[in-house]
Each structure stands twice: as C-alpha cells, then as structure tokens.
Design a protein around this motif. Sequence first.
Motif, short mmCIF file in Angstrom:
data_model
loop_
_atom_site.label_atom_id
_atom_site.label_comp_id
_atom_site.label_asym_id
_atom_site.label_seq_id
_atom_site.Cartn_x
_atom_site.Cartn_y
_atom_site.Cartn_z
N MET A 44 68.50 11.03 -86.32
CA MET A 44 69.35 12.23 -86.80
C MET A 44 70.87 12.18 -86.76
SD MET A 44 66.99 15.01 -84.62
CE MET A 44 67.89 16.31 -85.35
N ASP A 45 71.50 11.26 -86.15
CA ASP A 45 72.89 11.08 -85.89
C ASP A 45 73.38 9.90 -86.68
OD1 ASP A 45 75.73 10.95 -85.38
OD2 ASP A 45 75.23 11.20 -82.99
N GLN A 46 74.09 9.85 -87.98
CA GLN A 46 74.34 8.89 -88.59
C GLN A 46 75.51 8.25 -88.16
OE1 GLN A 46 75.67 10.39 -92.50
NE2 GLN A 46 77.38 11.62 -91.68
N ASP A 47 76.06 8.47 -86.99
CA ASP A 47 77.35 8.07 -86.30
C ASP A 47 76.57 6.88 -85.22
OD1 ASP A 47 79.18 9.03 -87.73
OD2 ASP A 47 79.42 10.79 -86.30
N LYS A 48 75.47 7.31 -84.76
CA LYS A 48 74.64 6.34 -83.95
C LYS A 48 73.98 5.21 -84.49
CE LYS A 48 75.52 8.71 -80.09
NZ LYS A 48 76.42 8.21 -78.86
N GLY A 49 73.52 5.34 -85.57
CA GLY A 49 72.55 4.38 -86.47
C GLY A 49 71.83 5.01 -87.63
N ILE A 50 70.71 4.27 -87.66
CA ILE A 50 69.79 4.59 -88.87
C ILE A 50 68.37 3.87 -88.43
CG2 ILE A 50 70.29 2.64 -90.28
CD1 ILE A 50 69.77 4.86 -92.57
N VAL A 51 67.28 4.54 -89.02
CA VAL A 51 65.96 3.87 -88.40
C VAL A 51 65.02 3.88 -89.89
CG1 VAL A 51 63.73 4.38 -87.05
CG2 VAL A 51 65.88 5.12 -86.12
N PHE A 52 64.50 2.74 -90.11
CA PHE A 52 63.79 2.43 -91.20
C PHE A 52 62.29 2.36 -90.80
CE2 PHE A 52 67.77 0.89 -92.69
CZ PHE A 52 67.96 1.79 -93.65
N LYS A 53 61.25 2.92 -91.62
CA LYS A 53 59.99 2.49 -91.43
C LYS A 53 59.25 1.72 -92.46
CE LYS A 53 59.00 7.39 -92.84
NZ LYS A 53 58.49 8.51 -92.65
N ALA A 54 58.33 0.92 -92.15
CA ALA A 54 57.31 0.55 -93.39
C ALA A 54 56.15 1.34 -93.18
CB ALA A 54 57.07 -1.15 -92.90
N VAL A 55 55.73 1.85 -94.46
CA VAL A 55 54.56 2.82 -94.61
C VAL A 55 53.72 2.11 -95.60
CG1 VAL A 55 54.07 5.10 -94.95
CG2 VAL A 55 56.21 4.62 -93.83
N GLN A 56 52.42 2.30 -95.14
CA GLN A 56 51.31 2.06 -96.22
C GLN A 56 50.36 2.98 -95.95
OE1 GLN A 56 49.13 -1.82 -95.65
NE2 GLN A 56 49.48 -2.01 -97.61
N HIS A 57 49.81 3.56 -97.12
CA HIS A 57 48.90 4.66 -97.25
C HIS A 57 49.14 5.80 -95.84
CE1 HIS A 57 46.60 1.87 -99.52
NE2 HIS A 57 46.49 0.97 -98.72
N GLY A 58 50.35 6.33 -95.82
CA GLY A 58 50.69 7.26 -95.08
C GLY A 58 50.89 6.87 -93.72
N ARG A 59 50.59 5.67 -93.30
CA ARG A 59 50.79 5.13 -91.99
C ARG A 59 52.06 4.13 -91.86
NH1 ARG A 59 46.88 0.90 -89.40
NH2 ARG A 59 47.40 1.29 -87.15
N ILE A 60 52.72 4.57 -90.51
CA ILE A 60 53.87 3.66 -90.35
C ILE A 60 53.25 2.32 -89.47
CG2 ILE A 60 55.86 3.42 -89.07
CD1 ILE A 60 56.18 6.25 -88.98
N GLY A 61 53.59 1.36 -90.07
CA GLY A 61 53.07 0.01 -89.57
C GLY A 61 54.24 -0.84 -89.01
N ALA A 62 55.44 -0.47 -89.03
CA ALA A 62 56.54 -1.15 -88.31
C ALA A 62 57.66 -0.33 -88.72
CB ALA A 62 56.88 -2.39 -88.98
N PHE A 63 58.80 -0.40 -87.94
CA PHE A 63 59.93 0.25 -87.93
C PHE A 63 61.17 -0.71 -87.44
CE2 PHE A 63 59.00 0.35 -83.42
CZ PHE A 63 60.24 0.08 -82.77
N PHE A 64 62.38 -0.32 -87.80
CA PHE A 64 63.61 -0.85 -87.20
C PHE A 64 64.76 -0.02 -87.03
CE2 PHE A 64 66.94 -3.83 -89.41
CZ PHE A 64 67.50 -4.39 -88.08
N ILE A 65 65.48 0.00 -85.80
CA ILE A 65 66.31 0.79 -85.53
C ILE A 65 67.66 -0.14 -85.95
CG2 ILE A 65 67.68 1.86 -83.60
CD1 ILE A 65 64.65 2.49 -82.59
N ILE A 66 68.74 0.45 -86.27
CA ILE A 66 69.95 -0.26 -86.24
C ILE A 66 70.86 0.66 -85.45
CG2 ILE A 66 71.93 -0.79 -87.75
CD1 ILE A 66 69.92 -1.24 -90.22
N HIS A 67 71.76 0.18 -84.51
CA HIS A 67 72.39 1.02 -83.64
C HIS A 67 74.00 0.60 -83.94
CE1 HIS A 67 74.04 2.70 -80.12
NE2 HIS A 67 74.45 1.56 -79.62
N TYR A 68 74.61 1.71 -84.04
CA TYR A 68 76.39 1.48 -84.13
C TYR A 68 76.90 1.62 -82.90
CZ TYR A 68 74.64 2.38 -89.05
OH TYR A 68 74.08 2.60 -90.32
N PRO A 69 77.31 0.54 -82.09
CA PRO A 69 78.13 0.82 -80.99
C PRO A 69 79.31 1.23 -80.78
CG PRO A 69 78.15 -1.53 -81.52
CD PRO A 69 77.31 -0.86 -82.55
#
Length: 168
Positions: A44-69
């Motif tokens: 939710m906070d673009q100043d903190k970072g971003i989260v991506f998800k890998a989705v197949q058939h509506g299901r999240i199979g993996a995610f990745f959090i990038i953090h801005y310190p």
Amino acid sequence: MEILRAEPSDANEIHHIMSVTSSLLEDKGWYCIDTVDYILEHIMDQDKGIVFKAVQHGRIGAFFIIHYPGGADDNLGHYVNLGPEDLRKVAYMDSLAVLPDFRGKGLQYTLMKYGEDYLTPTSFCHLMGTVHPDNLYSLNNFLRLGFGIVETTRKYGSLPRHIMYKKI
C-alpha cells in the motif's frame, strides 16, 4: 503465469506462502517470515516498497517483496560504503517464496529479474539483498543476475547471511 502487482487482498495469501515455505525448510534459519502488516505496508505504501505476485489460474504461486530502506541506520548500503544520497537509492530484494507445486519453473529468477527491470528506470540503482550461505538455489539466482557477495556476516538475530549487491 502472470506477474502482477499485489493488492491488499493478497496479503494473507502471501503470508501463508511464507509460512508454508518456512515449514518445509530443514534449517529454519534460511528464511525469515514477515508479518501481514509488513506485507500490507509494502503493498500500500509506495515509499516503503512494492510487492509482485506470480499468478496462474487465479492462484498466487509465488511473491516478491522489494523494500526501500531510505536513510535507515540498518540500510545494507552501508556494507558498500554508500553516502547519504546514495543510501536513498537502495532497494532490497527482500522476501521471495514459491509454493512447492510451482517450483521448477524458474519463478525466483523470473520475479527477481522482473523486479530489477521494474527498478531500472527509477532512482533505485543500488540493489541489495541477503541470502543464507547454504541456500545455494537462492544464492545462484542472485549470482546469475549479476549480484556479488560483498560480505558474509550475521543478521536477523545472529543468522549467517551473505550481503549481496548489484548496481544498475
């Protein structure tokens, strides 16, 4: 498989993926679980970072959090002697996990590369991360992406970690 930006409604499922991943590890020191609040903060906070998800058939199979310190005292940029201005240009390749039935598809590498491509046109040019020295799968993905080991130390309550760095 689609890579999408995570939404607030994904936070509990992402936390579940963290928990499942951790529960399957023989050495629990390889992976640190974040809180749902931490995940939400990065969605939710673009100043903190971003989260991506890998989705197949509506299901999240993996995610990745990038953090801005930012200018935080524990910014990993101190390991490469970055000055105050450059510390604000550090992005952490922070947390990534793949559910067991999604493994073997190169998702960790794909998500990390996607994150790097996302960051390339931004001001974040110092990419950093940590990896347990024995976690060869994750370490090799960092190395394949051009990261180098700048130091091996203890982090997160005395767990051994390689500090990884790449400038883009």
